[in-house]
Design an enzyme around this catalytic site. Structure first.
Site, PDB file in Angstrom:
ATOM      1  N   ASP A 107       0.840  -1.187   0.000  1.00 30.33           N
ATOM      2  CA  ASP A 107       0.000   0.000   0.000  1.00 30.33           C
ATOM      3  C   ASP A 107       0.885   1.251   0.000  1.00 30.33           C
ATOM      4  OD1 ASP A 107      -2.987   0.897   0.606  1.00 30.33           O
ATOM      5  OD2 ASP A 107      -1.655   2.198   1.752  1.00 30.33           O
ATOM      6  N   ASN A 110      -2.790  13.027  -3.057  1.00 28.60           N
ATOM      7  CA  ASN A 110      -3.889  13.380  -3.963  1.00 28.60           C
ATOM      8  C   ASN A 110      -4.488  14.735  -3.610  1.00 28.60           C
ATOM      9  OD1 ASN A 110      -4.219  11.528  -6.035  1.00 28.60           O
ATOM     10  ND2 ASN A 110      -5.486  10.132  -4.836  1.00 28.60           N
ATOM     11  N   HIS A 158      -5.342  14.625  -8.393  1.00 26.12           N
ATOM     12  CA  HIS A 158      -5.451  13.219  -8.805  1.00 26.12           C
ATOM     13  C   HIS A 158      -4.562  12.883  -9.991  1.00 26.12           C
ATOM     14  CE1 HIS A 158      -8.711  12.000  -6.111  1.00 26.12           C
ATOM     15  NE2 HIS A 158      -9.202  13.224  -6.266  1.00 26.12           N
ATOM     16  N   ASP A 173      -2.140   9.728 -10.089  1.00 24.11           N
ATOM     17  CA  ASP A 173      -2.112   8.698 -11.131  1.00 24.11           C
ATOM     18  C   ASP A 173      -0.694   8.463 -11.637  1.00 24.11           C
ATOM     19  OD1 ASP A 173      -4.814   8.425 -10.887  1.00 24.11           O
ATOM     20  OD2 ASP A 173      -5.313   9.560 -12.715  1.00 24.11           O
ATOM     21  N   GLU A 206      -4.804   2.504  -4.080  1.00 27.07           N
ATOM     22  CA  GLU A 206      -3.330   2.574  -4.053  1.00 27.07           C
ATOM     23  C   GLU A 206      -2.721   1.285  -3.522  1.00 27.07           C
ATOM     24  OE1 GLU A 206      -4.772   4.441  -0.136  1.00 27.07           O
ATOM     25  OE2 GLU A 206      -5.469   4.205  -2.185  1.00 27.07           O
TER      26      GLU A 206
END
Length: 378
Positions: free
Chosen positions: A255, A263, A268, A272, A299
């Site tokens: 994770d 974010n 975002h 990404d 994630e």
């Protein structure tokens, strides 16, 4: 042959446009099954031709024994060639069967010559037997255009030359039959060419459809952002174990640390970019160890690796932490991972339970300060 792949909307695809690779696939998947199915018709035709022995007896009684022996001998030879054609390449099979048909037509012409020279009223019946060979070649034989064309030309030419040179058949009768046989051959060849175009078009369309279906299946199993297998692909992977758990398999839940903060602060789009960079790095590491890697969701990633020693497991987990934390992504801060790991044991009943244990270990790694690996001791 040209290598250009014909477009699907081309209605009249020429056989010659198939590349060497496609042509071989076409021959094996389309032509060969059709040809093998047509062998039963050849068998029926050869055996059925023996019925004309009654005509030999009725019209050529004086030479019946000799002519019947020749007919039976030729049918036997053709049956033997038909049998051996099953064990040869497709090209050799067509050559053998085409040669047999040519021999059979020579027999028909010869019988026609004998009938004509003996003044038998059945000479026309024998002479017109050539058209049966032409019709067979253009319909049931399923040979490529070039073989069919050569076969039809040979049958037509052998008839014209044989009857013209060795009988006193009236010119008008000979011309009429030659025109009829020639027209039958021409119409038959047009049908063969149409059949070939139809077969090739269908083959290419079916091939393209299979590619599209395979691509769609692949897309359904692939995460759009990272290009890794997705949750559905993971389920497929788990099904492959059929409820059995390999002993000493490393199960890892990975994770990204503080991803929500990243974010919220950078947007975002940057998130990404971070996920894509992490996925690429993890994919290379997984590939080196012949493991399985998937995006578990958000994630979070999951990774399986089998047949690793304890030393190797320790080395791999440390390397993952090191390489992710050492990544340099433009406009992004340093990124770290937390890993929950579990090594499967003989008493484990399902992969799902092993994943849950790795997931619980991941929570402990997070609570212990992140950027670390925690092994489940359950």
């Amino acid at each position: 042959m040209a290598i250009n792949h014909p477009a699907l909307n081309t209605k009249h695809t020429q056989h010659a446009k198939l590349s060497a690779e496609l042509l071989q696939e076409f021959e094996q998947k389309v032509r060969l099954p059709l040809f093998r199915n047509s062998r039963i018709y050849a068998l029926i035709g050869l055996i059925g031709s023996l019925i004309f022995i009654w005509a030999d007896y009725h019209y050529l009684n004086e030479q019946f024994i000799y002519l019947a022996s020749v007919r039976v001998l030729l049918v036997t030879v053709c049956l033997i060639m038909l049998y051996f054609s099953h064990y040869t390449s497709l090209k050799v099979s067509f050559l053998l069967n085409s040669f047999g048909l040519c021999l059979f037509n020579v027999l028909i012409v010869y019988f026609g010559i004998v009938a004509a020279n003996t003044g038998s009223v059945g000479n026309d019946m024998y002479q017109q037997g050539t058209i049966l060979i032409i019709l067979y070649a253009c319909t049931l034989y399923q040979a490529p255009t070039k073989y069919t064309l050569v076969l039809c030309l040979f049958c037509w030419l052998s008839y014209v030359v044989g009857i013209a040179a060795f009988t006193d058949t009236h010119f008008t009768v000979l011309l009429n039959n030659a025109l009829v046989f020639g027209m039958a051959g021409a119409l038959g060849m047009m049908a063969v060419m149409q059949r070939e175009r139809y077969m090739v078009d269908n083959f290419l369309q079916a091939r393209q459809l299979k590619k599209q279906q395979a691509s769609a299946r692949q897309q359904a199993l692939t995460d759009a952002l990272t290009g890794l297998p997705n949750r559905y692909a993971l389920m497929r992977e788990l099904e492959a174990y059929q409820g059995k758990v390999p002993v000493n398999m490393l199960v890892m839940m990975l994770d990204v640390d503080n991803f929500k903060r990243l974010n919220d602060s950078l947007g975002h789009k940057m998130g990404d970019i971070a996920l894509k960079g992490i996925a690429d790095k993890l994919f290379l590491l997984s590939k080196e160890e012949q493991g399985f890697l998937a995006r578990y969701g958000g994630e979070e990633f999951i990774m399986f690796m089998e047949d690793l020693s304890s030393t190797r497991i320790d080395s791999i987990t440390k390397r993952i932490l090191s390489e992710i934390s050492g990544m340099s992504l433009t406009d992004l801060p340093n990124i770290t991972l937390s890993i929950g790991a579990y090594i499967t044991q003989s008493q484990d009943k399902s992969i799902g339970e092993c994943i849950e244990k790795a997931d619980h270990a991941l929570l402990k790694a997070k609570k212990s300060g992140k950027n670390r690996v925690h092994f489940s001791q359950d």
